[in-house]
Design a protein around this motif. Structure first.
Motif, short mmCIF file in Angstrom:
data_model
loop_
_atom_site.label_atom_id
_atom_site.label_comp_id
_atom_site.label_asym_id
_atom_site.label_seq_id
_atom_site.Cartn_x
_atom_site.Cartn_y
_atom_site.Cartn_z
N ASP A 143 0.89 -1.22 -0.08
CA ASP A 143 0.17 -0.08 -0.15
C ASP A 143 0.90 1.23 0.00
O ASP A 143 2.06 1.15 0.25
CB ASP A 143 -0.87 0.10 1.29
N PRO A 144 0.20 2.40 -0.20
CA PRO A 144 0.96 3.80 0.04
C PRO A 144 1.61 3.64 1.31
O PRO A 144 1.08 3.29 2.33
CB PRO A 144 0.03 4.72 -0.02
N PRO A 145 2.84 4.11 1.61
CA PRO A 145 3.68 3.93 2.81
C PRO A 145 3.03 4.90 4.02
O PRO A 145 2.39 5.81 3.85
CB PRO A 145 5.04 4.44 2.58
N ALA A 146 3.30 4.23 5.13
CA ALA A 146 3.07 5.08 6.50
C ALA A 146 4.30 5.78 6.83
O ALA A 146 5.10 5.49 6.83
CB ALA A 146 2.51 4.12 7.50
N ALA A 147 3.91 6.87 7.57
CA ALA A 147 4.57 7.92 7.97
C ALA A 147 4.82 7.69 9.51
O ALA A 147 4.01 7.13 10.23
CB ALA A 147 4.38 9.45 7.89
N TYR A 148 6.07 7.93 10.08
CA TYR A 148 6.26 7.80 11.65
C TYR A 148 5.41 8.44 12.29
O TYR A 148 5.18 9.69 11.89
CB TYR A 148 7.75 8.24 11.87
N GLY A 149 4.69 8.16 13.31
CA GLY A 149 3.99 8.81 14.34
C GLY A 149 2.49 8.90 13.81
O GLY A 149 1.64 9.48 14.51
N GLN A 150 2.11 8.67 12.52
CA GLN A 150 0.72 8.60 11.81
C GLN A 150 -0.04 7.28 12.34
O GLN A 150 0.52 6.11 11.75
CB GLN A 150 1.08 8.68 10.38
N THR A 151 -1.21 7.55 12.71
CA THR A 151 -2.06 6.26 13.01
C THR A 151 -2.97 6.06 11.68
O THR A 151 -3.59 7.10 11.22
CB THR A 151 -3.15 6.77 14.27
N VAL A 152 -2.71 4.86 11.34
CA VAL A 152 -3.59 4.41 10.00
C VAL A 152 -4.34 3.33 10.12
O VAL A 152 -4.31 2.61 11.24
CB VAL A 152 -2.45 4.06 9.33
N PRO A 153 -5.53 3.50 9.66
CA PRO A 153 -6.41 2.41 9.80
C PRO A 153 -6.06 1.02 9.19
O PRO A 153 -5.48 1.26 7.89
CB PRO A 153 -7.81 3.07 8.89
N VAL A 154 -6.05 -0.31 9.69
CA VAL A 154 -5.84 -1.33 9.14
C VAL A 154 -7.05 -2.23 8.76
O VAL A 154 -6.70 -2.76 7.62
CB VAL A 154 -4.88 -2.11 10.30
N ALA A 155 -7.92 -2.33 9.63
CA ALA A 155 -9.25 -3.14 9.33
C ALA A 155 -10.05 -2.47 10.37
O ALA A 155 -9.98 -1.82 11.21
CB ALA A 155 -8.89 -4.54 9.63
N PRO A 156 -11.42 -2.74 10.07
CA PRO A 156 -12.29 -2.42 11.04
C PRO A 156 -11.95 -2.90 12.41
O PRO A 156 -11.84 -4.00 12.72
CB PRO A 156 -13.80 -3.18 10.47
N GLY A 157 -11.88 -1.82 13.15
CA GLY A 157 -11.48 -2.13 14.81
C GLY A 157 -10.22 -2.19 15.03
O GLY A 157 -9.79 -2.54 16.11
N ILE A 158 -9.41 -2.08 14.11
CA ILE A 158 -7.81 -1.98 14.15
C ILE A 158 -7.04 -0.94 13.57
O ILE A 158 -7.37 -0.46 12.40
CB ILE A 158 -7.47 -3.39 13.49
#
Length: 467
Positions: A143-158
């Motif tokens: 997927d497009p990358p995640a940045a340090y310190g950024q909260t990203v949705p992974v799956a419903p509830g996660i």
């Protein structure tokens, strides 16, 4: 099992390599890392065994960093049915590409060589764990990358938050927040943690509060030597070897270690502690590519190193040669003295360093300098432990070169740094992984017990309910 939140380790459980962790939250399945087992044949055989879960059930794979023992089974995961998403930092995504392609190329070469030999002896030859095509295919799932310190949705509830682990470029610890049926838990995966005070990367971000922590224990039983002392010893090893008329071979991990050693060689030459124009060969296509990726990902660098980059290239020096093709690599072995040869792999399990060992290990004038971890069962470990001879390419090679082991360059946190990273925040439990059982995990468990922190050492494939 009816519990809504369950953790299980499917690699690096009671051993160092093969990191692979599964978290189940309701109907969702999240995998953290999917690494290759490395070491002797008994470890390598594990790569061909079932994962301990169904790959098609995995919704998302979170990758802490691009070392092969954390990403090396991803192509096989995809081949066996994984169709989810892969999340990582930008630098990890770029490095994973060259790591997987390099590993695939080496496996194809080894398989072709074994096939020729096996045909002569009438033996069955096992296919490579994955091919170049398989490595390229699995990259489509990032997927497009995640940045340090950024909260990203992974799956419903996660959700996940990637935190700087300071281990190699782009490495991360990952904090998961899990919610299901009105319950909420947090779980922190250390990934591999860096040694604080390094010259290129930032120190690891301290562990935030979390109910559960999965923590590496590579050096869970001992301290590292001070870095300045280790640098001085490296310089001494090179000077003494040159005075004897020999070469210095440094088995080098292509990611981070190669770049750090290049930096210190550059510094030593600039300060007059090493010959200004000594021939230095970086004989690793992957390390050369990784060095270019380092230059592109300055968001990972510590501030003093960023300032240095504005004035010079700290990965270069007058006598530095990048050797990509095989003919250039073979030509190095015609040099009898005065060369510093950096080549992979760091544990001497494959790659070009084995050829350089064959040509230099038996020569008393030469030195072999180990600057990283050597797992049980690897060629590097046998040499470090004092083997009188080792087998290389079907020949028994005497070990007559001087062997140096300088552990202050380790990219892993030592016991004190691991404890500092974890801190004293309340935890329900700490799961100890990625270490030798007695030297790493058991020793760290005793240290945690002294701090009244509950811990356990999971068995392979053991389901653990997150209460």
């Amino acid at each position: 099992m009816n519990a809504s939140m369950v953790y299980s380790a499917h690699g690096a459980a009671r051993q160092v390599t093969g990191s692979c962790h599964l978290v189940s939250c309701g109907e969702r399945r999240i995998l953290i890392d999917c690494g290759m087992f490395q070491g002797g044949s008994e470890h390598r055989d594990l790569n061909y065994q079932p994962f301990g879960f169904e790959p098609e059930d995995i919704d998302v794979l979170l990758l802490t960093h691009a070392h092969l023992d954390h990403c090396g089974r991803i192509p096989r995961l995809v081949r066996q049915g994984f169709r989810g998403r892969i999340l990582s930092t930008a630098a990890t995504r770029d490095l994973a590409r060259i790591v997987l392609l390099d590993a695939a190329g080496l496996q194809e070469e080894d398989a072709a060589r074994a096939e020729r030999s096996g045909r002569r002896r009438g033996e069955h030859v096992r296919e490579p764990l994955f091919t170049i095509d398989a490595a390229l295919h699995c990259l489509d799932y990032f997927d497009p990358p995640a940045a340090y310190g950024q909260t990203v949705p992974v799956a419903p509830g996660i959700t996940a938050c990637f935190l700087d682990a300071g281990h190699i470029l782009g490495s991360a610890s990952i904090l998961l927040t899990l919610e299901d049926q009105g319950r909420s838990r947090t779980m922190l995966f250390s990934g591999d943690l860096g040694n604080p005070g390094r010259p290129i990367l930032r120190d690891p971000t301290p562990a935030p509060p979390a109910d559960y922590v999965v923590m590496e224990t590579t050096y869970g039983n001992r301290p590292h030597r001070a870095l300045p002392d280790s640098v001085d010893e490296l310089y001494r090893a090179i000077r003494e070897t040159f005075e004897r008329g020999g070469n210095v071979v440094i088995p080098t991990f292509a990611l981070e270690r190669a770049q750090e050693i290049l930096y210190y060689l550059h510094l030593g030459a600039a300060e007059g502690k090493l010959p200004a124009r000594m021939p230095v060969f970086l004989d690793s296509p992957m390390a050369i590519s990784a060095t270019e990726i380092f230059r592109r990902h300055q968001e990972c660098f510590d501030q003093p190193f960023l300032a240095l980059l504005r004035d010079c290239d700290p990965f270069a020096m007058p006598g530095l040669h990048f050797t990509r093709d095989v003919e250039q690599s073979m030509a190095i072995n015609r040099i009898e003295s005065g060369a510093v040869i950096l080549a992979g792999s760091g544990m001497c399990t494959g790659g070009r360093v084995r050829h350089h060992l064959k040509h230099n290990l038996w020569r008393e004038r030469c030195s072999i300098v180990f600057v990283g971890y050597a797992a049980e069962g690897t060629l590097a470990r046998r040499i470090v432990d004092g083997a009188g001879s080792v087998r290389l390419f079907g020949e028994e090679i005497q070990v007559r070169a001087q062997v140096w082991t300088i552990n202050g360059f380790s990219a892993h946190a030592d016991q004190a740094a691991l404890l500092d990273w974890l801190g004293r925040s309340p935890r329900r439990e700490v799961f100890l992984v990625h270490g030798e059982y007695e030297r790493g995990m058991a020793a760290m468990g005793e240290a945690l017990q002294q701090r009244d922190i509950a811990s356990r050492i999971p068995d392979m494939h053991e389901p653990i309910v997150l209460d």
